[in-house]
Design an enzyme around this catalytic site. Structure first.
Site, PDB file in Angstrom:
ATOM      1  N   ARG A  86      -3.515  -1.632   5.334  1.00  0.00           N
ATOM      2  CA  ARG A  86      -2.505  -1.527   4.281  1.00  0.00           C
ATOM      3  C   ARG A  86      -3.162  -1.848   2.942  1.00  0.00           C
ATOM      4  NH1 ARG A  86       1.603  -5.813   2.252  1.00  0.00           N
ATOM      5  NH2 ARG A  86       2.748  -4.503   0.781  1.00  0.00           N
ATOM      6  N   HIS A 130       2.247  -2.672  -5.932  1.00  0.00           N
ATOM      7  CA  HIS A 130       1.943  -4.068  -5.623  1.00  0.00           C
ATOM      8  C   HIS A 130       1.663  -4.769  -6.963  1.00  0.00           C
ATOM      9  CE1 HIS A 130       0.680  -6.710  -2.029  1.00  0.00           C
ATOM     10  NE2 HIS A 130       0.688  -7.514  -3.080  1.00  0.00           N
ATOM     11  N   GLU A 175       7.400  -6.764  -2.052  1.00  0.00           N
ATOM     12  CA  GLU A 175       8.048  -8.010  -2.475  1.00  0.00           C
ATOM     13  C   GLU A 175       8.781  -7.920  -3.811  1.00  0.00           C
ATOM     14  OE1 GLU A 175       5.352 -11.311  -2.204  1.00  0.00           O
ATOM     15  OE2 GLU A 175       5.139 -11.102  -0.045  1.00  0.00           O
ATOM     16  N   ASN A 306       7.046  -9.523   5.137  1.00  0.00           N
ATOM     17  CA  ASN A 306       5.995 -10.485   4.794  1.00  0.00           C
ATOM     18  C   ASN A 306       6.520 -11.876   5.097  1.00  0.00           C
ATOM     19  OD1 ASN A 306       4.603  -8.308   3.827  1.00  0.00           O
ATOM     20  ND2 ASN A 306       4.524  -8.979   1.688  1.00  0.00           N
ATOM     21  N   TYR A 308       5.267 -15.990   5.536  1.00  0.00           N
ATOM     22  CA  TYR A 308       4.227 -17.019   5.463  1.00  0.00           C
ATOM     23  C   TYR A 308       4.699 -18.396   5.902  1.00  0.00           C
ATOM     24  CZ  TYR A 308       1.236 -13.753   2.959  1.00  0.00           C
ATOM     25  OH  TYR A 308       0.450 -12.680   2.633  1.00  0.00           O
ATOM     26  N   GLU A 353       2.520  -8.501   6.024  1.00  0.00           N
ATOM     27  CA  GLU A 353       1.649  -9.605   5.601  1.00  0.00           C
ATOM     28  C   GLU A 353       1.987 -10.854   6.385  1.00  0.00           C
ATOM     29  OE1 GLU A 353       1.443 -10.594   1.398  1.00  0.00           O
ATOM     30  OE2 GLU A 353       1.526  -8.463   0.865  1.00  0.00           O
TER      31      GLU A 353
HETATM   32  C1  FCB Z   1       2.190 -12.304  -1.123  1.00  0.00           C
HETATM   33  C2  FCB Z   1       1.592 -11.138  -1.878  1.00  0.00           C
HETATM   34  C3  FCB Z   1       0.133 -10.916  -1.630  1.00  0.00           C
HETATM   35  C4  FCB Z   1      -0.626 -12.232  -1.509  1.00  0.00           C
HETATM   36  C5  FCB Z   1       0.055 -13.166  -0.556  1.00  0.00           C
HETATM   37  C6  FCB Z   1      -0.653 -14.476  -0.353  1.00  0.00           C
HETATM   38  O1  FCB Z   1       3.297 -12.766  -1.793  1.00  0.00           O
HETATM   39  O2  FCB Z   1       2.274  -9.949  -1.557  1.00  0.00           O
HETATM   40  O3  FCB Z   1      -0.361 -10.096  -2.654  1.00  0.00           O
HETATM   41  O4  FCB Z   1      -0.822 -12.773  -2.749  1.00  0.00           O
HETATM   42  O5  FCB Z   1       1.363 -13.407  -0.978  1.00  0.00           O
END
Ligand code: FCB
Length: 449
Positions: A86, A130, A175, A306, A308, A353
């Site tokens: 990607r 992006h 995002e 995405n 985290y 992500e």
């Molecule tokens: C996300 C972004 C990516 C990267 C990660 C850590 O929010 O999409 O570009 O910075 O975080």
């Protein structure tokens, strides 16, 4: 960890044989060559060149020099056994002024990249936006200006016309929450504006531009899959007293984009919150015009997720964190995927992500033993496997990131890469996690399903 033959033994079998394992990057974070071959200025060039905006005064001027080293980077992916990649296209490389005449040199770069990936047996996933808006459009109001919506559709059309015969997966935006709110409410990202009302207009224009871009792509390449990538957090209240705050955070952070995309309109509770906060004069969005919500609700082929970390409202205790300070909470990925699949009729999900910042440096022997990243990925892969077993239609997983890179306002202080980059020499070196991922994909290929 690499030597443990039992590690994750059960997990690879949970992933189907057509599952797309890959890595992700974005243009501004890796390409460099910020003013080469006719590329125009982006809002991130302007932002990073403004003193005080990015940690250490870092910029993406050179970054990983991927613009010149893309062949080497494809070879790295091949060495890791990756099936998909990607990446994002830099709008100002194609349209230095945002719209108008196409700079063919810019598009040629991505044309070669796509061919190189396909030759290497790697499926390209293209993200159109992006975060690197052409600065020329920012001068005219950027995403607060409804005209930018049309400029984006025009740009999408041009890319799809050229790459639509080879790229099967398209992501309109990455995002939108971060673009709208970090960029226009908190002012922490480009264009660095702090105007809450404007941030809601930006959010709406992003959604509308997603819809028009999707139509433009489908007009050029009717057979492809088009989706959008949203960022989600698993939000929890630490105590019953924090439930109301968690509800408000969920409306803003998680539901603001997915609800209108799914035809539900903007969350009514969120509109009331924004009115109460003074972001809106009434619990309604003044920028919404007739027909907008119907367009925004056009069906997507897949949702990019995405993920985290978790947001635990009212809980500041000791929790395991990555070097950027985000809590390690794999359970949140499992719960989030189940929630999304249960609440929304989405045909396919990709984790576009997931990854971790750990700044491990090379040891005396040159090895980068990023065992915490391996543990992070191992636990999140296991969470995804559990979600698959529950019936979530998850089709692929992109680890953020292929390379250590320019981490936005954090500059080069946060390393998310599977591949270590020496920014002084541009040397690349596989970290232990890259080899672990390679071995995981090998086991998955060999597993009986
Ligand atoms: C996300 C972004 C990516 C990267 C990660 C850590 O929010 O999409 O570009 O910075 O975080």
């Amino acid at each position: 960890m690499n030597d443990d033959p039992t590690a994750l033994r059960e997990v690879p079998t949970a992933f189907p044989s057509d599952f797309l394992w890959g890595t992700a990057t974005s243009a501004y974070q890796i390409e460099g060559a910020w003013n080469e071959d006719g590329r125009g200025e982006s809002i991130w060039d302007r932002f990073s060149h403004t003193p005080g905006r990015v940690k250490g005064g870092d910029t993406g001027d050179v970054a990983c020099d991927h613009y010149h080293r893309w062949r080497e980077d494809i070879a790295l992916m091949q060495a890791m056994g990756m099936r998909a990649y990607r990446f994002s296209i830099a709008w100002p490389r194609l349209f230095p002024q945002g719209d108008g005449a196409l700079n063919t040199k810019g598009l040629d770069f991505y044309d070669r990249l796509v061919d190189g990936l396909l030759e290497a047996g790697i499926e390209p996933f293209v993200t159109l936006y992006h975060w690197d808006l052409p600065q020329a459009l920012q001068e005219k109001g950027g995403w607060t200006n409804r005209e930018t919506v049309h400029a984006f559709a025009f740009y999408a059309h041009a890319v799809a016309q050229r790459l639509g015969d080879r790229v099967r997966y398209w992501i309109t935006h990455n995002e939108p929450w971060v673009i709208a709110f970090l960029g226009h409410h908190f002012g922490l990202h480009a264009p660095g504006i702090e105007d809450s009302g404007a941030s809601l207009t930006v959010a709406h224009h992003l959604l509308l531009s997603h819809a028009l871009a999707m139509e433009a792509i489908r007009s050029q390449a009717p057979h492809v899959q088009v989706g959008i990538t949203l960022d989600f957090s698993w939000i929890e209240a630490a105590t019953p007293d924090h439930r109301e705050e968690a509800r408000a955070m969920d409306a803003w952070r998680n539901r603001w984009f997915i609800d209108p995309l799914m035809g539900r309109g903007y969350p009514a509770d969120g509109l009331r919150d924004f009115h109460r906060l003074g972001w809106l004069d009434a619990p309604a969005l003044p920028c919404v015009e007739e027909g907008d919500m119907r367009l925004i609700a056009l069906p997507i082929d897949f949702l990019g997720v995405n993920y985290y970390t978790r947001t635990l409202i009212g809980g500041e205790g000791e929790r395991e964190r990555t070097d950027i300070g985000w809590e390690v909470y794999p359970e949140g990925l499992y719960k989030l995927l189940n929630r999304l699949a249960f609440e929304y009729p989405i045909p396919a999900f990709y984790i576009t992500e997931n990854g971790a910042s750990y700044n491990d440096a090379p040891g005396p022997d040159g090895e980068i033993r990023d065992t915490r990243r391996i543990a992070y990925l191992e636990s999140h892969f296991a969470a995804a496997a559990r979600a698959l077993r529950c019936g979530v239609p998850l089709k692929g997983y992109f680890v953020w990131s292929l390379l250590d890179n320019f981490e936005w306002a954090e500059g080069y202080s946060q390393r998310f890469g599977l591949v270590w980059v020496d920014f002084a020499t541009q040397e690349r070196r596989l970290k232990a996690s890259a080899r672990w991922y390679r071995d995981f994909v090998r086991r998955w290929r060999a597993s009986e399903r």
